[in-house]
Design a protein around this motif. Structure first.
Motif, PDB file in Angstrom:
ATOM      1  N   ALA A  85     -88.565 -39.510 -20.574  1.00 55.50           N
ATOM      2  CA  ALA A  85     -89.042 -38.725 -19.610  1.00 55.50           C
ATOM      3  C   ALA A  85     -88.314 -37.620 -19.936  1.00 55.50           C
ATOM      4  O   ALA A  85     -88.940 -36.217 -20.339  1.00 55.50           O
ATOM      5  N   TYR A  86     -87.293 -37.571 -19.739  1.00 54.46           N
ATOM      6  CA  TYR A  86     -85.703 -37.681 -20.077  1.00 54.46           C
ATOM      7  C   TYR A  86     -85.784 -36.371 -21.188  1.00 54.46           C
ATOM      8  O   TYR A  86     -85.805 -35.411 -21.344  1.00 54.46           O
ATOM      9  N   LEU A  87     -86.035 -36.739 -22.338  1.00 50.38           N
ATOM     10  CA  LEU A  87     -86.215 -36.349 -23.841  1.00 50.38           C
ATOM     11  C   LEU A  87     -87.202 -36.204 -24.060  1.00 50.38           C
ATOM     12  O   LEU A  87     -87.753 -35.168 -25.021  1.00 50.38           O
ATOM     13  N   GLY A  88     -88.390 -35.775 -23.023  1.00 50.87           N
ATOM     14  CA  GLY A  88     -89.501 -35.109 -23.431  1.00 50.87           C
ATOM     15  C   GLY A  88     -90.368 -36.244 -24.616  1.00 50.87           C
ATOM     16  O   GLY A  88     -90.886 -35.612 -25.151  1.00 50.87           O
ATOM     17  N   VAL A  89     -90.436 -37.659 -24.998  1.00 51.42           N
ATOM     18  CA  VAL A  89     -90.751 -38.497 -25.800  1.00 51.42           C
ATOM     19  C   VAL A  89     -91.418 -39.753 -25.255  1.00 51.42           C
ATOM     20  O   VAL A  89     -91.524 -39.805 -23.782  1.00 51.42           O
ATOM     21  N   SER A  90     -92.140 -40.399 -25.676  1.00 49.24           N
ATOM     22  CA  SER A  90     -93.740 -41.170 -25.401  1.00 49.24           C
ATOM     23  C   SER A  90     -92.440 -42.938 -25.493  1.00 49.24           C
ATOM     24  O   SER A  90     -90.904 -42.779 -26.084  1.00 49.24           O
TER      25      SER A  90
END
Length: 94
Positions: free
Chosen positions: A31-36
């Motif tokens: 979530a922090y990196l904005g990836v799955s």
């Protein structure tokens, strides 16, 4: 009534928490990196900590995720001034 109601969190406390270097679970790191989660799991070069039985527990350090992301920074050099000036001068010369 004096101060905020009992059980509320001050905004400064939240900001301090967000700024601190802490360990994140896989879900929080994704979530922090904005990836799955899948992307996070397949990126083998992301620094991580494994512990527990057979390395079952995986944690990510926030500051190391930030450093890892810096490697993928795209620097925009801005507009090509030389090309723009050339086009303007060619347009004026016509």
């Amino acid at each position: 009534m004096d101060g905020p109601p009992k059980g509320t969190i001050e905004i400064q406390e939240v900001l301090r928490y967000l700024a601190c270097d802490r360990f994140l679970s896989k879900r929080s790191a994704a979530a922090y990196l904005g990836v799955s989660l899948r992307t996070l799991e397949t990126q083998r070069d992301i620094p991580r900590f494994r512990f527990g039985r057979n390395g079952a527990k995986i944690l990510f350090k926030k500051s190391e995720l930030d450093q890892w992301m810096e490697r993928y920074r795209v620097v925009d050099d801005g507009p090509d001034i030389d090309r723009i000036v050339k086009e303007v001068l060619e347009g004026v010369a016509k």
